[in-house]
Motif scaffolding. Structure first.
Motif, short mmCIF file in Angstrom:
data_model
loop_
_atom_site.label_atom_id
_atom_site.label_comp_id
_atom_site.label_asym_id
_atom_site.label_seq_id
_atom_site.Cartn_x
_atom_site.Cartn_y
_atom_site.Cartn_z
N THR A 68 31.91 43.59 35.71
CA THR A 68 31.84 44.15 37.41
C THR A 68 31.43 45.97 37.38
O THR A 68 30.07 45.71 37.83
N GLU A 97 33.60 41.20 42.80
CA GLU A 97 34.04 41.11 42.00
C GLU A 97 35.06 42.02 42.00
O GLU A 97 36.71 41.54 41.31
N LEU A 136 39.62 40.52 42.46
CA LEU A 136 40.33 41.61 41.19
C LEU A 136 41.15 42.40 42.28
O LEU A 136 42.82 41.63 42.27
#
Length: 409
Positions: free
Chosen positions: A8, A26, A30
């Protein structure tokens, strides 16, 4: 340790926009997951990591990655992002001034996405955002300008939908910037004034003495669009003043208008005289203490070559005469009579004639109050006997009235 994961982090600082966008997605996934599990500390670690390692990086792509990622954190958290705004917002504001135009553009985009989530919770940062936008709307890069315009529209929506918006703070921001020369910056400021003025719960008229002169300053702008917007804005304010005189600080506003009544720019002069006439009608006795300075601003224009200006000045002068003739308030003779005497020796016949009518009015209405000034007035009137026939005739009439009452002859 890297709280994002190597992949990432690598995506976020890639030179390709698509890769950075993927990295931000991403981050969003998360943070959503961490928030659902109540892992607030991990989220804080991510935000701190982004600021320390990306926002402050000398590498432009890292800084771009930070901006898109900070917005992704806000989107992921939704309303839970509110306590984190003091951390999330400042790095974005700082990027408004970045040397890289693409970073400045992404700063606009990032702030747009953060503000869309935060809505009124972004208002504590309003001053800094407004200052950033004020500079960005004049940016040399057109893409940055477009990004700033989008953010500007959203900020107007946010500011006007929330009753906690501080008009006083806004007026201070406005006042400091109104005399800027840049056309984009001027349009930006006028746009804000117009939008806020159109909102029912926002009251700008009481603060008008703080920024009226700045709007008048724009009436003579070289850019036609700015001139039209400034005139339109002034017209809207005057309509509101006429509807609601009690909230208006007429005396402070008149002091601003008086120099504009003798402007070299004809549009400025015409609008200022229109406002003065309206104020005399709406403000009535409140304006009696200012009658000397109003007269000094209006009488030169009764001889204007412009039909519109001349007619407006005559209307204002007539309204002022009527006001003084009917008032019970104390007239400031000590400053008014020297002003009339100055107009009696004007280069323009119509101004001299108007001044003579004022002598006549004051003598008929307040004979005792002007007795002390008659010597100097009479001396000025004697000198006018070598003037044009119309002036001579009126001078003789006025002298005859004074002489008849005061035993001069």
């Amino acid at each position: 340790t890297d709280p994002l994961g190597a992949n990432t982090a690598r995506n976020l600082c890639d030179k390709m926009y698509e890769k950075r966008k993927q990295g931000a997605q991403e981050v969003e996934v998360l943070v959503k997951e961490l928030n659902a599990n109540g892992e607030k500390e991990r989220i804080l670690q991510i935000v701190d990591y982004l600021i320390a390692n990306f926002s402050a990086s000398p590498n432009g792509n890292h800084r771009k990655g930070a901006l898109i990622a900070l917005a992704a954190v806000t989107i992921a958290l939704g309303t839970d992002s509110y306590p984190l705004l003091p951390k999330l917002v400042p790095p974005v504001i700082k990027s408004f001034c970045d040397q890289d135009s693409r970073v400045r553009y992404y700063a606009c985009e990032s702030m747009y996405n953060i503000s869309k989530v935060a809505r009124s919770k972004i208002l504590p940062f309003f001053n800094e955002i407004f200052d950033g936008l004020f500079k960005l709307v004049s940016d040399n890069d057109q893409q940055v300008q477009k990004g700033a315009q989008l953010l500007d529209r959203l900020m107007k929506d946010v500011a006007t939908e929330d009753e906690s918006f501080s008009v006083d703070a806004f007026v201070l921001l406005l006042k400091e910037r109104l005399y800027v020369g840049n056309p984009f910056a001027r349009q930006f400021l006028l746009g804000w004034i117009q939008v806020l003025h159109s909102i029912a719960h926002i009251e700008l008229v009481p603060s008008l003495p703080e920024f009226l002169d700045g709007i008048f300053h724009m009436v003579s702008d070289k850019n036609k669009e700015i001139r039209i917007t400034a005139e339109h804005t002034l017209g809207e304010f005057l309509q509101e003043i006429e509807k609601n005189p009690p909230v208006v600080d007429f005396v402070s506003l008149v002091k601003i208008l008086i120099p504009r009544c003798t402007s070299q720019d004809e549009d400025t002069k015409l609008i200022a005289l229109t406002w003065i006439h309206s104020f005399i009608v709406s403000g009535k006795d409140v304006l009696v203490p200012c009658v000397d300075s109003i007269l000094g601003a209006v009488l030169p224009s009764v001889a204007s070559e412009s039909d519109e200006i001349r007619e407006r000045a005559i209307k204002a002068n007539n309204a002022l005469s009527k006001l003084v003739d009917g008032t019970e308030k104390e007239v400031p003779f000590k400053t008014l009579l020297p002003q009339i005497r100055a107009q009696l020796v004007s280069d323009y016949v119509n101004t001299r004639l108007a001044a003579l009518r004022w002598v006549s009015l004051l003598h008929d209405r307040f004979p005792q109050d002007i007795a002390d000034y008659l010597d100097t007035l009479f001396y000025t009137l004697l000198k006018m006997l070598s003037d044009t026939s119309e002036v001579v005739t009126l001078s003789l009439e006025v002298m005859a009235r004074i002489g008849h009452n005061e035993g001069y002859f």
